[in-house]
Design a protein around this motif. Sequence first.
Motif, mmCIF file in Angstrom:
data_model
loop_
_atom_site.group_PDB
_atom_site.id
_atom_site.type_symbol
_atom_site.label_atom_id
_atom_site.label_comp_id
_atom_site.label_asym_id
_atom_site.label_seq_id
_atom_site.Cartn_x
_atom_site.Cartn_y
_atom_site.Cartn_z
ATOM 1 N N PHE A 8 -71.320 34.825 48.115
ATOM 2 C CA PHE A 8 -70.064 34.072 48.066
ATOM 3 C C PHE A 8 -70.316 32.604 47.724
ATOM 4 C CE2 PHE A 8 -69.253 37.813 50.591
ATOM 5 C CZ PHE A 8 -68.141 38.322 49.940
ATOM 6 N N LEU A 9 -71.403 32.062 48.229
ATOM 7 C CA LEU A 9 -71.791 30.706 47.836
ATOM 8 C C LEU A 9 -72.286 30.701 46.388
ATOM 9 C CD1 LEU A 9 -73.677 29.483 51.028
ATOM 10 C CD2 LEU A 9 -71.353 28.916 50.310
ATOM 11 N N GLU A 41 -75.792 41.895 39.023
ATOM 12 C CA GLU A 41 -75.855 43.015 39.961
ATOM 13 C C GLU A 41 -75.656 42.547 41.402
ATOM 14 O OE1 GLU A 41 -79.605 44.858 39.093
ATOM 15 O OE2 GLU A 41 -78.820 45.864 37.301
ATOM 16 N N LYS A 42 -76.277 41.437 41.758
ATOM 17 C CA LYS A 42 -76.135 40.880 43.107
ATOM 18 C C LYS A 42 -74.674 40.528 43.395
ATOM 19 C CE LYS A 42 -77.436 36.735 45.687
ATOM 20 N NZ LYS A 42 -78.324 35.572 45.702
ATOM 21 N N PHE A 48 -67.752 40.976 42.683
ATOM 22 C CA PHE A 48 -67.483 40.066 41.577
ATOM 23 C C PHE A 48 -67.999 40.644 40.270
ATOM 24 C CE2 PHE A 48 -67.999 37.327 45.324
ATOM 25 C CZ PHE A 48 -66.765 36.690 45.321
ATOM 26 N N SER A 49 -67.269 40.376 39.193
ATOM 27 C CA SER A 49 -67.740 40.762 37.869
ATOM 28 C C SER A 49 -67.566 39.565 36.936
ATOM 29 C CB SER A 49 -66.976 41.976 37.336
ATOM 30 O OG SER A 49 -65.606 41.668 37.180
ATOM 31 N N ARG A 56 -66.561 33.054 33.670
ATOM 32 C CA ARG A 56 -66.546 32.910 35.127
ATOM 33 C C ARG A 56 -66.589 34.286 35.793
ATOM 34 N NH1 ARG A 56 -60.535 32.162 37.405
ATOM 35 N NH2 ARG A 56 -61.746 32.423 39.254
ATOM 36 N N PHE A 57 -67.030 34.275 37.038
ATOM 37 C CA PHE A 57 -67.007 35.494 37.837
ATOM 38 C C PHE A 57 -65.662 35.579 38.524
ATOM 39 C CE2 PHE A 57 -71.535 35.181 37.245
ATOM 40 C CZ PHE A 57 -71.939 36.501 37.210
ATOM 41 N N ARG A 58 -65.145 36.777 38.625
ATOM 42 C CA ARG A 58 -63.845 37.018 39.271
ATOM 43 C C ARG A 58 -64.007 38.077 40.324
ATOM 44 N NH1 ARG A 58 -59.043 37.531 36.074
ATOM 45 N NH2 ARG A 58 -58.600 35.384 36.094
#
Length: 58
Positions: A8-9, A41-42, A48-49, A56-58
């Motif tokens: 998340f960070l 993958e993490k 998130f993808s 950006r990741f969403r």
Amino acid sequence: MSIPKDPFLAVSFVNTELRDSYDSLDALCASCGVDRKALEEKLALAGFSYDEAQRRFR
């Protein structure tokens, strides 16, 4: 510079860096010495993808 281990960070860090300092996820990963596939993958494990069009990741 290193990407935080907590997903998340990490997603917040990565999205901020992509917005402010890098023009691609590949450039960010190269600068941080991180494997892009491993990072994706993490973050996918946390839900998130990566959106290539929005950089950006969403």
